[in-house]
Design a protein around this motif. Structure first.
Motif, PDB file in Angstrom:
ATOM      1  N   HIS A   1       0.854  -1.173   0.000  1.00 26.04           N
ATOM      2  CA  HIS A   1       0.000   0.000   0.000  1.00 26.04           C
ATOM      3  C   HIS A   1       0.893   1.227   0.000  1.00 26.04           C
ATOM      4  CE1 HIS A   1      -3.760  -2.022   0.685  1.00 26.04           C
ATOM      5  NE2 HIS A   1      -3.200  -2.747   1.630  1.00 26.04           N
ATOM      6  N   GLY A   2       0.607   2.177  -0.892  1.00 27.51           N
ATOM      7  CA  GLY A   2       1.428   3.380  -0.944  1.00 27.51           C
ATOM      8  C   GLY A   2       1.217   4.263   0.273  1.00 27.51           C
ATOM      9  N   ASN A   3       2.090   5.233   0.421  1.00 24.51           N
ATOM     10  CA  ASN A   3       1.969   6.192   1.527  1.00 24.51           C
ATOM     11  C   ASN A   3       1.523   7.528   0.981  1.00 24.51           C
ATOM     12  OD1 ASN A   3       2.691   4.801   3.840  1.00 24.51           O
ATOM     13  ND2 ASN A   3       4.848   4.844   3.216  1.00 24.51           N
ATOM     14  N   GLY A   4       0.922   8.331   1.846  1.00 28.81           N
ATOM     15  CA  GLY A   4       0.570   9.709   1.500  1.00 28.81           C
ATOM     16  C   GLY A   4      -0.257   9.771   0.233  1.00 28.81           C
ATOM     17  N   ARG A   5       0.224  10.549  -0.711  1.00 27.53           N
ATOM     18  CA  ARG A   5      -0.504  10.740  -1.965  1.00 27.53           C
ATOM     19  C   ARG A   5      -0.741   9.426  -2.700  1.00 27.53           C
ATOM     20  NH1 ARG A   5       0.279  12.010  -7.125  1.00 27.53           N
ATOM     21  NH2 ARG A   5       2.414  11.201  -7.116  1.00 27.53           N
ATOM     22  N   LYS A   6       0.167   8.486  -2.483  1.00 19.39           N
ATOM     23  CA  LYS A   6       0.061   7.229  -3.229  1.00 19.39           C
ATOM     24  C   LYS A   6      -0.736   6.173  -2.464  1.00 19.39           C
ATOM     25  CE  LYS A   6       4.463   7.956  -5.566  1.00 19.39           C
ATOM     26  NZ  LYS A   6       5.830   7.464  -5.693  1.00 19.39           N
ATOM     27  N   ALA A   7      -1.433   6.610  -1.404  1.00 19.82           N
ATOM     28  CA  ALA A   7      -2.106   5.643  -0.525  1.00 19.82           C
ATOM     29  C   ALA A   7      -3.119   4.779  -1.276  1.00 19.82           C
ATOM     30  CB  ALA A   7      -2.765   6.371   0.629  1.00 19.82           C
TER      31      ALA A   7
ATOM     32  N   SER B   1       2.373   0.863  -4.239  1.00 22.68           N
ATOM     33  CA  SER B   1       3.683   1.505  -4.399  1.00 22.68           C
ATOM     34  C   SER B   1       4.468   1.341  -3.098  1.00 22.68           C
ATOM     35  CB  SER B   1       3.517   2.984  -4.709  1.00 22.68           C
ATOM     36  OG  SER B   1       4.782   3.600  -4.789  1.00 22.68           O
ATOM     37  N   PRO B   2       5.661   0.774  -3.120  1.00 18.01           N
ATOM     38  CA  PRO B   2       6.410   0.289  -4.263  1.00 18.01           C
ATOM     39  C   PRO B   2       5.875  -1.047  -4.786  1.00 18.01           C
ATOM     40  CG  PRO B   2       7.582  -0.210  -2.233  1.00 18.01           C
ATOM     41  CD  PRO B   2       6.369   0.598  -1.852  1.00 18.01           C
ATOM     42  N   ILE B   3       6.460  -1.423  -5.919  1.00 12.03           N
ATOM     43  CA  ILE B   3       6.102  -2.702  -6.530  1.00 12.03           C
ATOM     44  C   ILE B   3       7.350  -3.586  -6.587  1.00 12.03           C
ATOM     45  CG2 ILE B   3       5.344  -3.755  -8.709  1.00 12.03           C
ATOM     46  CD1 ILE B   3       3.498  -1.223  -8.948  1.00 12.03           C
ATOM     47  N   LEU B   4       7.153  -4.822  -6.201  1.00 11.73           N
ATOM     48  CA  LEU B   4       8.279  -5.766  -6.153  1.00 11.73           C
ATOM     49  C   LEU B   4       8.466  -6.399  -7.534  1.00 11.73           C
ATOM     50  CD1 LEU B   4      10.254  -7.135  -4.087  1.00 11.73           C
ATOM     51  CD2 LEU B   4       8.578  -8.973  -3.907  1.00 11.73           C
TER      52      LEU B   4
ATOM     53  N   LYS C   1      -3.516  -0.435 -10.149  1.00  9.28           N
ATOM     54  CA  LYS C   1      -4.337  -0.775  -8.972  1.00  9.28           C
ATOM     55  C   LYS C   1      -5.615  -1.485  -9.431  1.00  9.28           C
ATOM     56  CE  LYS C   1      -5.374  -1.103  -4.787  1.00  9.28           C
ATOM     57  NZ  LYS C   1      -5.757  -0.385  -3.637  1.00  9.28           N
ATOM     58  N   ASP C   2      -6.195  -0.972 -10.525  1.00  9.39           N
ATOM     59  CA  ASP C   2      -7.417  -1.599 -11.034  1.00  9.39           C
ATOM     60  C   ASP C   2      -7.147  -3.029 -11.477  1.00  9.39           C
ATOM     61  OD1 ASP C   2      -8.606   1.432 -12.669  1.00  9.39           O
ATOM     62  OD2 ASP C   2      -8.704   0.742 -10.592  1.00  9.39           O
ATOM     63  N   LYS C   3      -6.000  -3.197 -12.100  1.00  9.18           N
ATOM     64  CA  LYS C   3      -5.664  -4.531 -12.604  1.00  9.18           C
ATOM     65  C   LYS C   3      -5.445  -5.507 -11.441  1.00  9.18           C
ATOM     66  CE  LYS C   3      -2.562  -6.839 -15.746  1.00  9.18           C
ATOM     67  NZ  LYS C   3      -1.723  -6.621 -16.908  1.00  9.18           N
ATOM     68  N   TYR C   4      -4.659  -5.067 -10.466  1.00  2.14           N
ATOM     69  CA  TYR C   4      -4.358  -5.956  -9.344  1.00  2.14           C
ATOM     70  C   TYR C   4      -5.251  -5.611  -8.147  1.00  2.14           C
ATOM     71  CZ  TYR C   4      -0.384  -7.234 -12.219  1.00  2.14           C
ATOM     72  OH  TYR C   4       0.404  -7.675 -13.258  1.00  2.14           O
ATOM     73  N   GLU C   5      -6.536  -5.608  -8.395  1.00  2.00           N
ATOM     74  CA  GLU C   5      -7.520  -5.295  -7.347  1.00  2.00           C
ATOM     75  C   GLU C   5      -7.648  -6.509  -6.435  1.00  2.00           C
ATOM     76  OE1 GLU C   5      -9.593  -2.142  -7.323  1.00  2.00           O
ATOM     77  OE2 GLU C   5      -9.408  -3.014  -5.334  1.00  2.00           O
ATOM     78  N   GLN C   6      -7.679  -6.259  -5.113  1.00  2.00           N
ATOM     79  CA  GLN C   6      -7.847  -7.386  -4.199  1.00  2.00           C
ATOM     80  C   GLN C   6      -9.174  -8.073  -4.486  1.00  2.00           C
ATOM     81  OE1 GLN C   6      -6.674  -5.113  -0.859  1.00  2.00           O
ATOM     82  NE2 GLN C   6      -5.128  -6.585  -0.227  1.00  2.00           N
TER      83      GLN C   6
END
Ligand code: ATP
Length: 815
Positions: free
Chosen positions: A661-667, A671-674, A704-709
């Motif tokens: 899960h991203g932080n701040g603006r990227k929440a 992000s990051p991605i392995l 995010k849409d593609k890798y939606e939980q």
């Protein structure tokens, strides 16, 4: 418990098999074996359930043939016991064996609390009263069932607003119904038991959980493996096993929030002889007492430290702030808002009320990141400015470090800082250290992630009396770099060879130098609000340098007009094995206007508290460019300019395999991605780096849409991916991305290409940057570990040639 280093040490999670990845799942078949197989050792081991059934049958036959099937246990209520409970109690008194229906024992009262309701509609008072009556029959403590309910609801949504709402509601009920359970609830919901600098770790091996599954839920090894393979998550295995368990021999004792938390701390504290047995019996008891499959799921997820409810630190701080705006413990004297009044506010007004409260709580946590202090303080005084005094900067409690923002290159940096005085500092390739010293001379050293490093650096501790001469107490910050006898910088990897604990000063083979760059606290006074120029002046005038041991970061003060000098400085930094430079704004006001420049050095206090920051934001231009030290903030007033990404013209084609899960603006994004390389020999994927650079917002959203939980693109932990960390989500590997990078390094963490260059270490990338999706490539065509190793060798060769050329040049010049 949740810091990266602690996480790394954890046992790896149960994994999804490579067979299921490459050949599809054979789960159906396996499922049949989950419960039918005999015990592997052939002995008559009875699980709790099996034994219960056997005894029940014998008892039915021999003692009371006419006894009907035991009915499901009904949830106890505060009122008089049910006839069933009465009968059970009498039986127990008479020493008669009793069986409990396992599935019927769920806490139906907690299940009906609408924790997902809008917090401004939710009637916390009513539910707190109802639950209090219910809890009093079980000892008075808030039930774990209530928290479980919140976890179930939170994990059923990805909406951060919804998760915050659920947490606000559950916290309010607990604050009003059983305030002593708020702190343990906060620890449990944040999936930790102590702050990172308290070395309290659960340290539970996977085998303890597996044993408990067998003992308490009657699974055998084959069945357990089959469930793990199919579900991939220990909590989900517990859910499934509990669901199938219909009887227990012992009547579960309802779990309370406090009880579960205390069990965890007991596990973490049990050391030495007999500790394994003790841990096992605590885990067994927790599984036995879990009422219903959901409680079992979350108890186990908590035990394996993979709660997955999206209650990251910021979410919890926001929820605490909002909950305490509306609720207070009985008898507390602070004022709360009326829910009704808040509900009538305009959206912007409500946002402002929330923001003010949240900023205060976040600011307090950033200065003093310990719920053990923050939560009791909040319960006593509510959300007020006093929090920053009562629960603020304190010696021997690490503050969360200020962070720098990334810039593409020098020209971007110069544009951003136009009109400002700034300092460029070498960005050393070492380990960040926060050094605390009190009046008695006691020293603590903390890492970037707030872990204790005092025992790792006894040599730094021993320097303190010499460097602090006239100073009584302080908190300063710098970068620890490994150096040789001549003070030459050694690569970061050299530092990682040092043990983490019990380092004997006489046995140190790798020397270090602390390059100090900031001073946050001096002689009892916090300096966070002072300008960097002032903090630096205090640091450099009051402390004493010791060559090659304790010294200031190399720096150059400049403005955007000095581009040539800055470029030379940047080059000298990279030539000195630094990663690049850190550029920091020195004063608060722009230097251009006369008034501003006269203010710049004289302003003693720069905005840092929420109220002050708001003031500054109104001032427009100065927004964010504060030279004060802002704990836990990634500010534009600290810019990182790293070695040019294009230093290596090579790129790699890597497979995205997981994300956080991203932080701040990227929440809202991953992000990051392995990223991983392929190992064609094993068929596995080897993680090589985490990437968070080069992505556009649009790309992040599409990703995010593609890798939606919940989508088929998100899977449980795959065993074919080699990685020791704990991403928040695992991707079903299916695409290839082209990645640029500065260089390839030997890594203590990643194991990509291990054995090809070094037997102990894998390879990783520095400064990875996403270039594009390789639509034309399938994952079978991604770069291999061999190719990565080849590039590493080419890079080493290039470095060797450059070094020889430089040496020749020096000789020529000397001649
Ligand atoms: P961050 O720490 O910003 O989250 P990160 O972990 O990827 O990012 P980097 O991007 O390498 O780290 O940059 C920040 C780190 O640089 C700091 O945490 C610190 O350890 C290190 N550093 C080295 N020299 C300095 C300096 N002069 N000022 C501040 N930090 C420095």
């Amino acid at each position: 418990m949740s810091s990266p280093a602690k996480k790394r040490k954890r046992d790896t999670q149960p994994t999804r098999s490579i067979a299921s990845f490459f050949q599809g799942q054979a789960a159906k078949k396996a499922e049949q074996t989950e419960q039918s197989s005999p015990p592997e050792d052939g002995e008559q081991h009875f699980s709790d359930e099996a034994l219960a059934r056997k005894l029940q049958a014998e008892w039915n036959n021999e003692q009371e043939p006419a006894t009907p099937e035991p009915p499901a246990t009904v949830p106890p209520t505060a009122a008089s016991p049910s006839p069933e409970q009465d009968r059970e109690r009498k039986k127990a008194k008479a020493g008669v064996l009793s069986l409990q229906s396992s599935t019927g024992a769920e806490d139906t009262i907690s299940l009906t609390v609408p924790l997902d309701e809008n917090p401004l509609v939710f009637n916390s008072f009513r539910y707190a009263q109802e639950l209090k009556a219910h809890w009093s029959a079980e000892g008075g403590d808030a039930s774990y069932a209530l928290l479980t309910r919140a976890f179930v609801l939170a994990s059923s949504t990805t909406s951060r607003i919804a998760i915050v709402g659920i947490l606000v509601n559950v916290l309010r009920v607990i604050i009003e119904g059983d305030p002593t359970s708020v702190l343990p609830a906060v620890w449990l919901a944040t999936n930790s038991i102590s702050p990172p600098y308290h070395e309290l770790e659960l340290g539970l091996g996977g085998s303890v959980i597996s044993k408990a599954f067998k003992k308490i839920y009657g699974l055998n090894s084959q069945g357990l493996k089959s469930l793990y393979d199919r579900l991939g998550d220990a909590g989900d295995v517990a859910f499934e096993a509990k669901k199938r368990q219909s009887f227990t021999l012992v009547k579960p004792k309802p779990l309370s929030i406090k009880g579960v938390y205390q069990s965890l701390t007991k596990i973490a504290m049990s050391k030495g002889n007999g500790s394994q047995n003790m841990k096992e019996s605590i885990v067994n008891k927790l599984l036995q007492d879990a009422r219903g499959p959901e409680e079992a799921r979350y108890v186990v997820r908590t035990l394996v430290q993979n709660l997955r409810i999206g209650a990251v630190k910021t979410t919890m701080l926001i929820a605490l702030a909002r909950a305490l705006l509306l609720s207070k413990p009985e008898g507390a004297s602070f004022n709360v808002h009326s829910q009704h009044d808040l509900a009538r506010l305009k959206k912007e007004e409500l946002t402002e009320v929330y923001n003010n409260a949240e900023e205060l709580v976040k600011a307090s946590y950033a200065r003093h990141p310990n719920y053990n202090d923050l939560v009791p303080c909040l319960l006593e005084i509510g959300v007020s400015e006093e929090l920053l005094v009562r629960c603020g900067l304190q010696i021997h409690t690490p503050l969360m470090p200020m962070l720098g923002s990334i810039t593409r290159d020098l020209s971007e940096m110069l544009t951003k800082l136009q009109g400002r005085d700034f300092t460029c500092e070498y960005k050393y390739d070492g380990q960040r250290a926060q050094v605390h010293c009190d009046e008695t001379g006691k020293v603590s050293i903390f890492s970037r992630h707030l872990e204790q490093m005092t025992e790792k650096y006894p040599d730094l501790v021993s320097l303190v009396p010499q460097i602090r001469e006239g100073v009584s107490s302080f908190i300063l910050e710098g970068e620890v770099v490994a150096v040789d006898q001549n003070g030459e910088h050694q690569p970061f990897q050299t530092l990682t060879n040092r043990a983490k604990k019990n380092v004997e000063i006489g046995a140190i083979s790798i020397n270090v130098c602390l390059f100090a760059f900031d001073l946050m606290y001096l002689n009892g006074t916090p300096l966070l609000d002072r300008s960097l120029r002032e903090r630096r002046e205090l640091l450099r005038s009051l402390f004493v340098q010791i060559p090659n041991r304790f010294t200031w970061v190399k720096s150059l003060d400049a403005t955007s007009a000095d581009s040539e000098t800055v470029l030379d400085f940047f080059k000298s930094a990279t030539d000195s094995k630094c990663e690049g430079i850190m550029v920091k704004v020195l004063d608060n006001a722009p230097v251009k206007s006369a008034t501003a420049s006269s203010n710049s050095t004289n302003t003693p206090n720069t905005p840092n508290t929420p109220a002050e920051v708001k003031e500054v934001k109104k001032g427009g231009r100065r927004k964010e460019l504060l030279s004060s030290y802002s704990p836990d903030q990634r500010r534009e007033s600290w810019l990182k300019v790293k070695k040019d990404y294009s230093a290596s013209s090579e790129t790699l084609d890597l497979i995205p395999v997981a994300g956080w899960h991203g932080n701040g603006r990227k929440a809202k994004w991953w992000s990051p991605i392995l990223l991983a390389v392929r190992n064609p020999e094993t068929g596995g994927l080897e993680a090589v780096t985490k990437c968070m650079s080069g992505f556009s917002d649009k790309f992040y959203q599409a990703n995010k849409d593609k890798y939606e939980q919940g989508s088929p693109n998100v899977i449980s932990r795959p065993s074919y991916v080699e990685y020791n960390g704990e991403p928040d989500v695992w991707f079903n590997p299916q695409e290839v991305w082209e990645i640029a990078f500065a260089d390839i390094t030997l890594s203590p963490t990643y194991i990509a290409a291990i054995g090809l260059v070094s037997d102990e270490r894998g390879l990783s990338l520095r400064f990875p940057r996403f270039l594009k999706v390789r639509e034309d490539k399938s994952i079978d065509e991604a770069s291999t570990a061999d190719y990565l190793a080849l590039l590493y060798r080419k890079q080493s060769e290039r470095a060797r040639i450059e070094e020889t050329a430089n040496a020749d040049q020096v000789v020529e010049l000397a001649e």
